[in-house]
Scaffold this motif. Structure first.
Motif, PDB file in Angstrom:
ATOM      1  N   ILE A  91       0.870  -1.211   0.045  1.00 19.69           N
ATOM      2  CA  ILE A  91      -0.169  -0.112  -0.091  1.00 19.69           C
ATOM      3  C   ILE A  91       0.779   1.246  -0.167  1.00 19.69           C
ATOM      4  O   ILE A  91       1.697   1.296   0.739  1.00 19.69           O
ATOM      5  CB  ILE A  91      -0.981  -0.138   1.390  1.00 19.69           C
ATOM      6  N   ASP A  92       0.537   2.205  -1.026  1.00 16.65           N
ATOM      7  CA  ASP A  92       1.384   3.549  -1.042  1.00 16.65           C
ATOM      8  C   ASP A  92       2.848   3.246  -1.162  1.00 16.65           C
ATOM      9  O   ASP A  92       3.703   3.904  -0.522  1.00 16.65           O
ATOM     10  CB  ASP A  92       1.041   4.408   0.210  1.00 16.65           C
ATOM     11  N   GLY A  93       3.376   2.197  -2.012  1.00 12.35           N
ATOM     12  CA  GLY A  93       4.794   1.946  -2.160  1.00 12.35           C
ATOM     13  C   GLY A  93       5.514   1.460  -0.905  1.00 12.35           C
ATOM     14  O   GLY A  93       6.716   1.447  -0.905  1.00 12.35           O
ATOM     15  N   ALA A  94       4.713   0.886   0.078  1.00 18.21           N
ATOM     16  CA  ALA A  94       5.386   0.015   1.209  1.00 18.21           C
ATOM     17  C   ALA A  94       4.920  -1.115   1.358  1.00 18.21           C
ATOM     18  O   ALA A  94       3.743  -1.525   1.048  1.00 18.21           O
ATOM     19  CB  ALA A  94       5.151   0.991   2.269  1.00 18.21           C
ATOM     20  N   LEU A  95       5.668  -1.972   1.903  1.00 17.76           N
ATOM     21  CA  LEU A  95       5.297  -3.580   2.141  1.00 17.76           C
ATOM     22  C   LEU A  95       4.863  -3.688   3.484  1.00 17.76           C
ATOM     23  O   LEU A  95       5.636  -3.630   4.421  1.00 17.76           O
ATOM     24  CB  LEU A  95       6.415  -4.519   1.890  1.00 17.76           C
TER      25      LEU A  95
END
Length: 746
Positions: A91-95
């Protein structure tokens, strides 16, 4: 052709009958579609979660997070938590990794432990990240969590959450409830209908729908109305454990027996050794063009690439070469030789018959495109066809298959119907030819010779076709409507005489074999104009052979034999292009209409296209094109089993005349020859055979030649040119002498 006047005079005509100028079918453009390309990454432990971030693939295991490294192997992810992983979300470029003891975030450079405890879901909602524990909801605040007022104590144990209709929906083990930003609902959110089960496993918002996974199918919530997606709706398998968003307005279902891609109007099923290391699927993650399927024994990876059927045809042709499936002009399947540890070509019971599909494909390709390489392949195919007859010492008697002394491969050890193989050496000892020739080979000779004559041959080659057909037809007539082998006796399956039809073995063959010999005569008359063949046709019509053909397709279980369908359609194609007599055509057309109606449920393209080509009628081109697109690129014959599936009802509009069931996509069963049934529920060879795609090529190029499939609507090489294929993956190169060139130089 001849015109009947009281079964009397014959008038020779060379015209070919074509279907109506304005056919009742609508062509389909060879448009770009998404082709699945599969690979697998095995693991020694179950993969419970999976995600992809910035091109790196992460798996969640019972002992922590691993990353896919060099050589497609799982390696420990540096800095990742060494804890039992339950879920992973990007989500939003994060794991985001949810373990049994904490919530962790990886931003591509650094792992951060956000919170202690067990968390079961995370979702973006109203501009914030909302996280669920089994008993409460929180929002992400920097590197920690903050309670959400009113969400501190849920009315039931939460196991998953999603954002739908600007509301947080929480999934308990037996129901849904909501959180509106201030308080939970304590009642059921369903006013109308019901989910398929009270045993609920996961929830996912997909546009206007809320999808609920259960042990007995999928539930769909629209507003407050619940409906169900079950096997009767086409869902291949009903027990689901998890859901995941797709990449093209689709979503994915993880099941205990495989993965299902759910589209607006279709279901794509991925199970078995072709796609997955294990059928127990725990989680799925979809990126822009690749889907990662976590199983108990590793990852199944399905990448979607833009292809056209033209590109696929070129790929299969390239693969035949790279995998050593071509030998002289013949085409072969491969078998795994355990002792040698390598693939070997099968020199089979019917090499000439099988190879005619490849030769026909090249002839149709040349007719459709003018490709000179296709013409060379088609000419070589006719040379092989003619050689198979000239190699035997019996004029007009063709061999089933040919073998070079000492070549590397597997020579068939048996004949059709369980009879022993009859390999006969040539006088020079260089070759052996397989005898006991059957009607199968004769059907193939007349099918391909007619196509080569009409689509490829120049004047000199046309004369050779006429001579070839004349020799075979003369042998059959002079041998009392049979094929006679070296012993002077009819072969087991090469008989069309009245005595055979009156026997116990041949009684059931009156329709099919009668259709065959009537086609041989009509084709011979059309190509040669010899009056003796006209007399032969008059004789057999006088015996009533034509009246038997209407019900040539047998549906009684004791005689159900899919191979006969291919032989019949081999026959219909030249017969109904050449026959002009309205009396006989009425019988042949009724035979074809009945046969195609029985065959139609299988949705096998070659049958559909032949029917459309010779009648001009609607032949379900979209279904046939769908079948061609769904063939896997991997031609290894893996074992497959559809016997447990929930979607086994016949599709609407079809009647399973010959057996119960429905057609299964090539995606679920693999490549087939046109002797196989798409209705079978299990099969395959455990990865020990490589299929021959010649039937696919024949169907595609036939449809292109007849205008049922239009050329690609793109000139982008990426959509037309297949990828390179690593050589040396298949059988060793052919190591025998070259094929004799018996039809003369160009």
């Amino acid at each position: 052709m001849w015109k009947r006047i009281g079964f009397g005079a014959l008038i020779v005509c060379i015209a070919v009958v074509a279907p109506a100028e304005s056919p009742n079918w609508t062509p389909v453009r060879d448009s770009v579609y998404l082709q699945e390309v599969g690979r697998q990454i095995p693991s020694d432990k179950p993969v419970w979660a999976v995600a992809e971030l910035d091109g790196a693939v992460y798996g969640g295991f019972g002992d922590g997070v691993r990353i896919v490294g060099a050589g497609d192997r799982f390696e420990p992810a540096p800095g990742a938590p060494a804890e039992y992983v339950e879920r992973m979300r990007v989500i939003d470029g994060a794991l985001w990794t949810l373990t049994k003891t904490g919530l962790h975030r990886f931003d591509g450079a650094r792992w951060t432990r956000i919170a202690e405890g067990r968390y079961v879901g995370i979702v973006r909602h109203a501009g914030e990240l909302v996280v669920a524990s089994p008993g409460a909801l929180y929002r992400v605040a920097g590197d920690g969590l903050a309670p959400i007022p009113g969400a501190e104590a849920s009315p039931g144990p939460i196991q998953a959450i999603t954002s739908y209709a600007e509301t947080i929906y929480c999934l308990a083990y037996d129901r849904l409830f909501t959180f509106d930003g201030r308080a939970y609902s304590h009642g059921d959110v369903v006013d109308f209908g019901a989910f398929p089960s009270k045993d609920l496993r996961d929830v996912l918002a997909v546009g206007s729908r809320l999808i609920v996974a259960s042990h007995a199918g999928l539930g769909v919530l629209r507003g407050s109305a619940a409906t169900q997606i079950l096997g009767s709706d086409g869902l291949p398998y009903e027990e689901s454990v998890a859901l995941a968003p797709g990449f093209a307005r689709d979503f994915w279902m993880a099941g205990t027996r495989g993965a299902v891609r759910v589209l607006e109007d279709d279901f794509h099923y991925f199970a078995g050794a072709r796609w997955l290391p294990d059928d127990r699927v725990n989680a799925i993650h979809a990126s822009d063009d690749t889907v990662y399927i976590a199983t108990n024994k590793g990852l199944g990876i399905v990448r979607y690439e833009p292809w056209t059927l033209r590109k696929k045809a070129a790929y299969y042709e390239r693969r035949l070469e790279a995998w050593g499936q071509k030998r002289m002009a013949f085409v072969h399947k491969l078998e795994w030789n355990e002792a040698a540890g390598e693939w070997r070509r099968e020199v089979s019971d019917n090499d000439v018959g099988w190879s005619t599909h490849y030769w026909a494909a090249q002839a149709f390709k040349y007719a459709a495109t003018g490709d000179e390489q296709a013409r060379r392949e088609a000419v070589a195919g006719f040379n092989a066809l003619k050689w198979s007859e000239e190699i035997t010492p019996i004029p007009g008697f063709p061999a089933r298959s040919l073998w070079a002394a000492g070549e590397t491969g597997h020579r068939a050890e048996g004949g059709s119907g369980g009879f022993p193989a009859e390999w006969n050496p040539t006088p020079d000892g260089q070759w052996a030819w397989k005898g006991d020739t059957s009607s199968d080979e004769i059907d193939a000779h007349f099918y391909y010779a007619s196509i080569f004559h009409d689509r490829v041959a120049n004047d000199r080659e046309k004369a050779l076709v006429r001579e070839h057909i004349h020799r075979i037809m003369s042998h059959i007539m002079d041998s009392g409507w049979s094929l006679r082998d070296l012993d002077g006796e009819p072969t087991v399956w090469g008989r069309w005489d009245p005595e055979y039809f009156a026997s116990e073995r041949g009684g059931h063959a009156r329709g099919l074999n009668g259709l065959e010999v009537l086609n041989y005569l009509r084709t011979a008359i059309h190509l040669t104009g010899d009056p003796k063949f006209e007399a032969g046709l008059e004789e057999l019509v006088g015996r009533g052979y034509h009246r038997e053909v209407i019900r040539q397709k047998l549906t009684a279980p004791a005689y159900l034999f899919d191979s006969d369908d291919r032989l019949a359609f081999f026959t219909y194609y030249p017969l109904l292009r050449y026959e002009t007599d309205p009396y006989l055509r009425s019988y042949y057309r009724r035979s074809l209409e009945r046969s195609f109606e029985i065959e139609r449920i299988e949705q096998i393209p070659w049958f559909n296209f032949i029917y459309g080509a010779v009648t001009g009628n609607d032949c379900e081109i979209p279904q046939a094109v769908k079948h061609l697109r769904e063939w896997p690129l991997d031609l290894v014959s893996h074992a497959w089993d559809n016997s447990y599936r929930a979607d086994r009802l016949p599709p609407r509009g079809y009647i399973p005349y010959a057996r119960r069931g429905r057609p299964y996509s090539p995606r679920s069963r693999g490549a087939i020859r046109w002797t196989d049934s798409s209705l079978d529920v299990r099969g395959g060879h455990g990865g020990r055979e490589v299929a021959d795609p010649s039937g696919w090529l024949d169907a595609y190029w036939m449809a292109r030649c007849h205008g049922m499939i239009l050329p690609p609507d793109t000139d982008d090489p990426a959509h037309l040119e297949p990828p390179a294929i690593q050589p040396g993956q298949g059988a060793p190169p052919y190591d025998g002498p070259p094929m004799p060139w018996v039809i003369g130089a160009e």
